[in-house]
Design a protein around this motif. Structure first.
Motif, short mmCIF file in Angstrom:
data_model
loop_
_atom_site.label_atom_id
_atom_site.label_comp_id
_atom_site.label_asym_id
_atom_site.label_seq_id
_atom_site.Cartn_x
_atom_site.Cartn_y
_atom_site.Cartn_z
N LEU A 318 0.91 -1.22 0.16
CA LEU A 318 0.05 0.09 -0.15
C LEU A 318 1.08 1.43 0.00
N GLN A 319 1.86 1.21 1.03
CA GLN A 319 3.00 2.35 0.70
C GLN A 319 3.37 2.56 -0.55
N LEU A 320 3.68 1.44 -1.48
CA LEU A 320 4.50 1.40 -2.63
C LEU A 320 3.56 1.84 -3.72
N HIS A 321 2.22 1.60 -3.38
CA HIS A 321 1.12 2.28 -4.30
C HIS A 321 0.97 3.78 -4.19
N GLU A 333 15.32 2.05 -10.14
CA GLU A 333 16.17 2.73 -9.13
C GLU A 333 15.58 3.71 -8.42
N THR A 334 14.21 4.20 -8.65
CA THR A 334 13.45 5.22 -7.80
C THR A 334 12.32 4.69 -6.57
N LEU A 335 12.23 3.21 -6.89
CA LEU A 335 11.40 2.81 -5.94
C LEU A 335 11.77 2.26 -4.60
N GLY A 336 12.16 3.18 -3.80
CA GLY A 336 12.48 2.99 -2.40
C GLY A 336 11.57 1.91 -1.69
N LYS A 337 10.37 2.06 -1.96
CA LYS A 337 9.40 1.54 -1.12
C LYS A 337 9.18 0.13 -1.56
N LEU A 338 9.86 -0.31 -2.47
CA LEU A 338 9.82 -1.89 -3.11
C LEU A 338 10.77 -2.39 -2.18
#
Length: 793
Positions: A318-321, A333-338
């Motif tokens: 949910l935080q990733l979304h 490279e920019t998906l830190g929540k992943l």
């Protein structure tokens, strides 16, 4: 297509040759049957002739028999007379008795011979009659059989001819259709060749143009461009990539769908672990009756903590979304929540690894129960294997997710080709998870059915088993949805987002992403400041339509004016003719009234001279009846009033008798007064029409001429459609005419064949009739000769 048409045509030709050969065989069989029937008819005719001869012989024998009987009767009478004479002669003397006895003996011998001959003839006649009857019966039966055979053969021949005619007609139609199709295909191939040649010419033209432009651009680049920043990666990394809004919207939509699917998966996992904990407390030992084993106690304690490991999966995704928006850059490279979601998934995987041995031991304890059957034991073993497979699949998923989360921590950790392979393997692993959960649900349902057959199963265990099966079914459905969702969006996940330096080399840096977003904000603010409201104006298409309507209305107005002028001239010419004929009619009516009055006067004088009051009264009563309608019409015409807006013109009725000149002047005066009234009304109508057309010319978009033009256009389209339909009908009629001509030729040919056959049959019948007449004549001559001989005897 040409090869298929050739194959179909050859096939049709082979079938036609087969049918033609069969037709030849059938024709030969028909000819043989006809020859056989003709031979049988000839034989029948010969038998009939023999029969007639036998009948004639029988008739002659009967006639001869009658003659002989008469002869015998005469001889008997003569014998009686001679006997009577002999008795008389005995009385006179014995001398004359001797010759009479001799004559009597001669007569007796002759009579005896005649009787024997008559008996022999009777016997021959009876035998000939019996033989004739037998031959006649045999010939009749044979004739009936031959007629039935001929009818059957004729029906077969008719059926075959109709069938072959149908097939021939069908083949001809197919041939015509294929020829038309081949012509159309040839035409299309010619058109395609022409198009291909045109395309090749255009291609050569474009190639020459592009080569010239390439040379020009390369010379310009070599002369004017001093520095190419995309040639070296170090310089190219400093370029800011453009922003892809469509990719962001697609990524957010995919993340939203993944969140809904993971929520279903989390709820299914929570239910599965909770109901497993309840089952541990119920089976194999019920905790309310006796304490469970220490192993199951520890297993239930771990299962009780499942929410602390399962809930973070939903929260992390949910935080990733939420981190994926329209104003962000979504790449690995920019998906830190992943990375946070990967950590949550790894903790849940470690939780599964921790509870796996306890679950295996718990299943072994269920196998150690005394009431556990062999089939139940086998199902427990299968469940152990399924749990091991499920844990291994989750471990594999955790590895792939951690690999995808690495680029957000360390740049250039995974190249683009490797990331697409990781996504592909992740999709395959999700399908494996779905298959594993499906097998687990199937084996558990089989185990539940076996446990329900045990006598020690309680209601609490049954409800828990049902809840476990429902949780496994929801787990299977959620994993299947996740697998199908990932496989459908695999191309999107594995493809490049378009972010990165120009030339496609290297990956996106978070600093580049920040600069890209700042540039996007600056560009959007600049566009908002530059954007101005455009003044209202008439659209170009509407202006063109108005101009077209204006020109058409002016043209239609001119045409209508010309039509009005022509119609006015025609009306004036017709009015002149009408005036002339009205004057002639009025003069004729006056003359008729005078003649009627003169005739009435003469009739009254005649009646007075003759002294017949009755006749005079009848004539007087008849003449007014004859003149009533005319006088009424005259009075009604004289009493009519003509009015108009300009003024009122009246005529005074004249009831007295005047001379010819006065009546003529009066009629001319009334006619011209009515004509003036009509002309004034027409002038008013023309003035009103002129005003109406003038008003229409001021407002061309709202004129009636435009509507008339539209109506004419509609009528033109309808006429074109009707013309097309009539052309199609004419084509169909021509096809029908050709078909009917073919049918007519075939029927004509068949009728000619039949007429030739009938003429041959008539010739043969005439020959047979002539032969029969000759035979009759010969028989008549023979009868006449016999009759003459009999008379001579």
């Amino acid at each position: 297509m040409a090869a298929d048409l050739q194959a179909k045509y050859t096939k049709l030709a082979q079938e036609y040759s087969k049918l033609r050969a069969q037709n030849q065989v059938l024709k030969k069989a028909v000819v043989d049957e006809q020859a056989n029937s003709n031979s049988l008819k000839e034989e029948l005719k010969q038998r009939e002739q023999g029969l007639r001869k036998a009948e004639q012989e029988m008739d002659s024998l009967s006639f001869r028999n009658q003659q002989l009987t008469k002869r015998v009767e005469l001889l008997q009478e003569e014998l009686l007379t001679t006997e009577a004479k002999g008795k008389k002669s005995k009385n006179k003397g014995d001398s004359p008795s001797q010759p009479s006895f001799q004559t009597q003996s001669v007569f007796d011998e002759d009579l005896q011979k005649k009787i024997q001959e008559n008996e022999r003839l009777h016997i021959q006649f009876y035998e000939a009659d019996e033989l004739h009857r037998q031959q006649e019966a045999q010939l009749k039966s044979r004739l009936e059989q031959l007629e039935t055979d001929a009818e059957q053969h004729q029906t077969v021949v008719d059926n075959l001819t109709s069938k072959y005619m149908d097939t021939i007609e069908k083949l001809q139609n197919d041939k015509a259709r294929l020829e038309v199709k081949a012509q159309t295909l040839e035409r299309e191939t010619k058109e395609c060749r022409l198009r291909a040649e045109e395309c090749q010419q255009q291609l050569r033209k474009y190639q020459t143009e592009l080569s010239s432009q390439l040379k020009q651009n390369s010379s310009v680049i070599q002369e004017k461009v001093p520095f190419n920043d995309t040639k070296y990666n170090d310089y190219n990394s400093l370029n800011v990539p453009p922003h892809n809004r469509r990719h962001q919207l697609k990524a957010r939509d995919a993340a939203g769908q993944a969140v809904s699917f993971v929520q279903d998966l989390v709820s299914a996992l929570l239910n599965f672990h909770s109901y497993t904990e309840q089952r541990v407390h119920i089976y194999p030992l019920d905790s309310s009756i006796e304490p469970v084993s220490p192993l199951n106690q520890k297993f239930s304690h771990y299962l009780h903590e499942n929410a602390a490991y399962v809930r973070p999966l939903e929260d992390g995704l949910l935080q990733l979304h939420q981190s994926i928006t329209e104003d962000t850059v979504t790449v690995l490279e920019t998906l830190g929540k992943l990375q946070d979601f990967s950590k949550s998934f790894s903790t849940y995987t470690s939780f599964l690894q921790k509870i796996l041995p306890y679950q295996l031991k718990s299943l072994e304890e269920e196998c150690d129960v005394p009431l556990c059957t062999a089939s139940l034991n086998a199902k427990n073993r299968e469940l152990q294997n399924d749990m091991k497979t499920l844990t291994a699949v989750f471990e594999k998923l955790q590895n792939y997710i951690s690999l995808l989360a690495l680029p957000s921590v360390r740049l250039d950790a995974i190249p683009q080709s490797s990331s697409s392979a990781v996504f592909t393997q992740l999709g395959a692993c999700l399908h494996g998870l779905h298959d594993t959960t499906k097998e687990l649900s199937k084996h558990y349902s089989q185990k539940v059915t076996l446990e329900q057959e045990l006598p020690t199963v309680t209601q609490k265990l049954r409800t828990t088993n049902e809840c476990l099966l429902s949780s496994l079914a929801s787990l299977t459905n959620s994993t299947g949805k996740i697998a199908t969702f990932f496989s459908n969006n695999l191309d999107f996940f594995a493809s490049s987002a378009g972010y990165g330096p120009r030339g496609g080399a290297g990956s996106l840096n978070p600093l580049q992403a920040e600069s890209m977003l700042s540039n996007k904000k600056k560009a959007s603010s600049y566009i908002l400041t530059v954007r101005r409201t455009r003044p209202e104006s008439v659209p170009y298409t509407e202006a063109l339509s108005n101009r077209r309507i204006l020109t058409s209305s002016t043209e239609s107005r001119e045409g209508l004016m010309q039509q009005v002028q022509q119609s006015q001239e025609k009306i004036a010419r017709l009015e002149q003719e009408k005036e002339h004929w009205l004057l002639e009619a009025q003069l004729g009516r006056v003359r008729l009234e005078k003649e009627n009055q003169r005739i009435a006067d003469l009739e009254t004088q005649l009646s007075a001279a003759l002294g017949g009051d009755s006749v005079a009264s009848q004539t007087v009563s008849l003449t007014p009846a004859c003149t009533d309608p005319e006088t009424e019409e005259k009075t009604s015409r004289e009493e009519c009033h003509s009015t108009s807006v300009v003024g009122m013109l009246t005529t005074t009725p004249t009831n007295e008798v005047v001379g010819d000149e006065e009546s003529r002047e009066h009629l001319i005066k009334t006619h011209y007064m009515t004509r003036v009234a009509e002309l004034t009304t027409q002038l008013q109508m023309s003035d009103s029409k002129a005003v109406h057309f003038h008003a229409e010319s001021k407002y061309p978009p709202f004129t009636a001429a435009s509507t008339q033009c539209r109506a004419l256009a509609k009528r033109l389209t309808i006429a074109e459609k009707s013309r097309e339909t009539l052309i199609e009908e004419v084509k169909q009629a021509n096809q029908n005419i050709t078909r009917l001509q073919d049918e007519l030729s075939t029927t004509k040919r068949s009728y000619e064949d039949q007429l030739s056959m009938m003429s041959d049959h008539l010739c043969s019948m005439n020959e047979t009739l002539s032969k029969q007449r000759e035979e009759i004549d010969t028989l008549k001559l023979g009868n006449k000769g016999n009759s003459k001989k009999n008379k001579g005897r």
